[in-house]
Design an enzyme around this catalytic site. Structure first.
Site, mmCIF file in Angstrom:
data_model
loop_
_atom_site.group_PDB
_atom_site.id
_atom_site.type_symbol
_atom_site.label_atom_id
_atom_site.label_comp_id
_atom_site.label_asym_id
_atom_site.label_seq_id
_atom_site.Cartn_x
_atom_site.Cartn_y
_atom_site.Cartn_z
ATOM 1 C CD GLU A 144 -3.247 0.400 0.355
ATOM 2 O OE1 GLU A 144 -2.775 1.426 -0.190
ATOM 3 O OE2 GLU A 144 -4.451 0.108 0.327
ATOM 4 N NE ARG A 155 -6.269 -2.477 8.661
ATOM 5 C CZ ARG A 155 -6.349 -1.958 7.435
ATOM 6 N NH1 ARG A 155 -5.934 -0.723 7.203
ATOM 7 N NH2 ARG A 155 -6.839 -2.685 6.433
ATOM 8 C CG ASN A 169 -7.172 1.854 4.795
ATOM 9 O OD1 ASN A 169 -6.647 0.740 4.835
ATOM 10 N ND2 ASN A 169 -7.840 2.289 3.735
ATOM 11 C CG ASP A 227 -16.032 -5.350 11.481
ATOM 12 O OD1 ASP A 227 -15.827 -4.125 11.330
ATOM 13 O OD2 ASP A 227 -16.807 -5.796 12.348
ATOM 14 C CG ASN A 245 -8.651 3.262 0.507
ATOM 15 O OD1 ASN A 245 -7.444 3.095 0.668
ATOM 16 N ND2 ASN A 245 -9.514 2.267 0.498
ATOM 17 C CG ASP A 259 -7.428 0.682 -2.271
ATOM 18 O OD1 ASP A 259 -7.002 1.492 -1.439
ATOM 19 O OD2 ASP A 259 -7.371 -0.553 -2.087
#
Length: 290
Positions: A22, A102, A104, A122, A150, A200
């Site tokens: 990432e 968390r 990202n 989740d 994102n 993304d």
């Protein structure tokens, strides 16, 4: 929705070195391309001149990194930020304590502030937020009610910012307040069809085009400033995650990919870093001023 394939030859730059690659970023001070193996807690670096790849373990999770103007890196870890030097990691206070959420993805604005958004492990809707680390170390939460925060990138002149909350299947645009740099007047710019994958990470080029990685779409799309699809980069993997322009001339588009969630018998080069040189180059990323 159709567009011409992207000009240029797609190159696989590395072996599948990341489980969940990432957040690529070009670091001009040492001419390295850095990205993260997020859930391994590692920062990877590539020297394009030699092909040398190095790995540095930082924390259980490292979500995003950006260069600092005074040297070193700023990083988003699982629940907060950190300042990195070659031989040290300075942990800043955690922003939240809930272990089910968390960090990202994120980026720096023209004022040298580092933004990073979060997500629940989740992907529960509405549990994510977008946080900002200022150069003086203060942290502000600037957006709430998100799901999978994102890609975030500012235009070259800094008057707009493009943003993805993946659960919306959109790329949105913010106007940027010229006095404060605040993000305001969010509006949808692109709606990605379900069969094209999930938007993304993203980056921008010098013409104001936005390049976005499409998770489960096996591609990176370029959309013009008006939201029209103008180019497609097809990849030999299902899950590209993010892209960034790099190299001394910022003309190479680097693309990170993930093996997360793929079957054990998948034989694709998922987890590798890819590169292509489009006709339109990018421009330098903003650095963290702290």
């Amino acid at each position: 929705m159709t567009a011409a394939p992207c000009d240029g030859l797609l190159e696989q730059v590395t072996a599948p070195v990341a489980g969940h690659g990432e957040g690529p970023v070009w670091c001009p001070a040492d001419r390295l391309l850095r990205w993260v193996d997020m859930l391994a807690g590692d920062i990877l670096s590539l020297d394009p001149a030699t092909g040398t790849i190095r790995r540095r373990h930082v924390a259980p999770v490292v979500a995003a990194v950006r260069p600092r103007s005074g040297g070193g890196l700023v990083a988003a870890l699982e629940r907060g930020f950190a300042l990195l030097r070659d031989d040290s990691v300075e942990l800043l206070p955690e922003i939240w304590s809930d272990p089910s959420v968390r960090m990202n993805d994120g980026g720096c604005d023209p004022r040298g502030r580092f933004y990073c958004g979060s997500m629940a492990y989740d992907a529960t809707p509405g549990r994510a937020a977008l946080h900002r680390l200022d150069p003086d170390g203060t942290v502000e939460t600037v957006l709430t009610g998100l799901t999978v925060s994102n890609g975030l990138a500012w235009t070259r002149d800094g008057d707009r910012a493009w943003y993805v909350d993946s659960a919306t299947r959109r790329i949105d645009v913010f106007a940027v307040d010229p006095a404060t740099g605040a993000l305001r007047d969010r509006r949808p710019a692109v709606v990605v069809p379900p069969d094209a994958g999930t938007p993304d990470g993203l980056c921008l080029d010098v013409e104001g085009g936005v390049w976005v990685a499409l998770w489960d779409g096996g591609a990176v799309h370029r959309y013009g400033p008006d939201g029209s699809l103008t180019a497609v980069v097809t990849l030999p993997v299902r899950r590209p995650t993010a892209c960034a322009f790099g190299g001394p001339d910022h003309a190479d588009l680097y693309i990170t990919t993930s093996r997360q969630g793929l079957p054990a018998d998948d034989r694709s080069p998922a987890g590798a870093l890819f590169r292509i040189r489009p006709q339109v180059p990018g421009f330098p990323d903003h650095t963290f001023a702290g």
